[in-house]
Design a protein around this motif. Sequence first.
Motif, short mmCIF file in Angstrom:
data_model
loop_
_atom_site.label_atom_id
_atom_site.label_comp_id
_atom_site.label_asym_id
_atom_site.label_seq_id
_atom_site.Cartn_x
_atom_site.Cartn_y
_atom_site.Cartn_z
N ARG A 180 49.89 -44.88 11.48
CA ARG A 180 48.43 -44.85 11.69
C ARG A 180 47.87 -43.43 11.49
N ILE A 181 48.61 -42.44 11.96
CA ILE A 181 48.16 -41.06 11.77
C ILE A 181 48.07 -40.73 10.29
N ALA A 182 49.00 -41.24 9.49
CA ALA A 182 48.95 -41.02 8.05
C ALA A 182 47.69 -41.61 7.45
N GLU A 183 47.26 -42.77 7.92
CA GLU A 183 46.03 -43.37 7.42
C GLU A 183 44.80 -42.57 7.85
N ILE A 184 44.87 -41.96 9.04
CA ILE A 184 43.79 -41.06 9.45
C ILE A 184 43.76 -39.84 8.54
N CYS A 185 44.95 -39.30 8.24
CA CYS A 185 45.04 -38.16 7.33
C CYS A 185 44.39 -38.47 5.98
N LEU A 186 44.51 -39.70 5.54
CA LEU A 186 43.96 -40.12 4.25
C LEU A 186 42.45 -40.36 4.31
N GLY A 187 41.86 -40.09 5.46
CA GLY A 187 40.41 -40.21 5.58
C GLY A 187 39.90 -41.63 5.48
N GLY A 188 40.74 -42.61 5.85
CA GLY A 188 40.31 -44.00 5.77
C GLY A 188 40.25 -44.54 4.35
N LEU A 189 40.77 -43.78 3.40
CA LEU A 189 40.72 -44.19 1.99
C LEU A 189 42.09 -44.61 1.46
N GLY A 190 43.02 -44.88 2.34
CA GLY A 190 44.35 -45.29 1.90
C GLY A 190 45.02 -46.18 2.91
N THR A 191 46.00 -46.92 2.45
CA THR A 191 46.80 -47.76 3.33
C THR A 191 48.23 -47.26 3.32
N VAL A 192 48.87 -47.33 4.48
CA VAL A 192 50.26 -46.91 4.63
C VAL A 192 51.03 -48.08 5.23
N THR A 193 52.09 -48.49 4.56
CA THR A 193 52.90 -49.60 5.05
C THR A 193 54.36 -49.17 5.12
N ILE A 194 55.10 -49.85 5.99
CA ILE A 194 56.54 -49.62 6.11
C ILE A 194 57.23 -50.95 5.91
N GLY B 138 41.27 -34.26 -0.69
CA GLY B 138 40.09 -34.01 0.11
C GLY B 138 40.30 -34.20 1.59
N SER B 139 41.42 -34.84 1.98
CA SER B 139 41.65 -35.09 3.39
C SER B 139 43.10 -34.82 3.81
N GLN B 140 44.06 -35.52 3.20
CA GLN B 140 45.44 -35.48 3.71
C GLN B 140 46.15 -34.16 3.51
N TYR B 141 45.88 -33.46 2.46
CA TYR B 141 46.57 -32.21 2.15
C TYR B 141 46.47 -31.23 3.32
N ALA B 142 47.59 -30.66 3.72
CA ALA B 142 47.62 -29.71 4.83
C ALA B 142 47.25 -28.32 4.31
N GLY B 143 45.96 -28.10 4.14
CA GLY B 143 45.50 -26.89 3.48
C GLY B 143 44.76 -25.90 4.34
N ALA C 163 42.88 -46.23 -3.65
CA ALA C 163 42.05 -46.45 -4.83
C ALA C 163 41.18 -45.23 -5.13
N ASP C 164 41.24 -44.23 -4.26
CA ASP C 164 40.55 -42.96 -4.48
C ASP C 164 41.51 -41.84 -4.08
N PRO C 165 42.61 -41.72 -4.83
CA PRO C 165 43.68 -40.81 -4.39
C PRO C 165 43.30 -39.34 -4.36
N VAL C 166 42.38 -38.93 -5.21
CA VAL C 166 42.00 -37.51 -5.22
C VAL C 166 41.30 -37.14 -3.92
N LEU C 167 40.30 -37.93 -3.53
CA LEU C 167 39.58 -37.63 -2.30
C LEU C 167 40.47 -37.87 -1.08
N ALA C 168 41.23 -38.97 -1.09
CA ALA C 168 42.08 -39.30 0.06
C ALA C 168 43.15 -38.25 0.27
#
Length: 324
Positions: free
Chosen positions: A57-71, A97-102, A89-94
């Motif tokens: 779930r934290i990974a999906e928060i990192c993606l800014g709500g623009l990605g899904t994470v499954t196991i 723009g969000s997930q990258y630890a920058g 479907a918007d990998p650049v922004l997700a």
Amino acid sequence: MSASQSYPSINALSAPLVERLVADAATLRLSVSQDAGGARMVDAGAQARGSIEAGRRIAEICLGGLGTVTIAPTGPIASWPYSVTVHSADPVLACLGSQYAGWSLADEAGDSGFFALGSGPGRAVAAVEDLYKELGFRDSATGTALVLEAAGGPPESVVAKVAEACGLRPEDLTFIFAPTQSLAGSTQVVARVLEVALHKAHTVGFDLHAIVDGIGSAPLSPPHPDFIKAMGRTNDAIIYGGRVQLFVDADDADAKQLAEQLPSTTSSDHGAPFADIFARVNGDFYKIDGALFSPAEAIVTSIRSGATYRGGRLEPTLVDASFA
């Protein structure tokens, strides 16, 4: 059209995910508290036990709500079948723009020694990184969240720095933290398999606007109580066990070149477990070839021609050596 009109608000999309994480804290084995200034602290693996589901779930928060994470019990490495799969479907922004630890966050006003790299939707509100100028994006929010790969919550000076950069009050901020050694921490780090491919594409100069969809998968690395070994396993999961497919609006020549440039096999440091490489450079990240931080295998499909190109290779033996 302005950047705010062109892009969705990743904070608006991720805010419900943050609230659900907090609401389910007990079942996810999280600890939620407030610091002296009112900032909300979510311990997902430091003192709290945490869980793999919390990391997902934290990974999906990192993606800014623009990605899904499954196991799921299917993945690139047969001997470690449970994999973390990320799709956007918007990998650049997700991812960028969000997930990258920058966002570099250090306790410059105190002596706590705290340092962490911030990721998640809060980055886009502060937009202190040059990357946001390239993306042409800055988000706005009345509240935001940052995810930290850390063994504790940020001190008051760091909270104040984030609040000022975001133009918010401390009580409008949520900090979610978990160390790499934890279940949640290791899971959310491996879930960066797609993000490192996007970062590599940016580094080699590929037109980010041409990347229209993306999916990545890497084996779920077992946590380890030792930080160096835990860090090595999460990196090896991606570097030697990660597979990414990007769908690009580009001609065949550019798609083929990207497939060849993306994989970790392009690095001069490729071929040894990450913990060994880290020891070889005496713990200095900057001495590690940056090309190493990418998936083991890249698949790039041109949506113009329908042709698909491949680069790199999986290294199951190195994954086994790292995980075992």
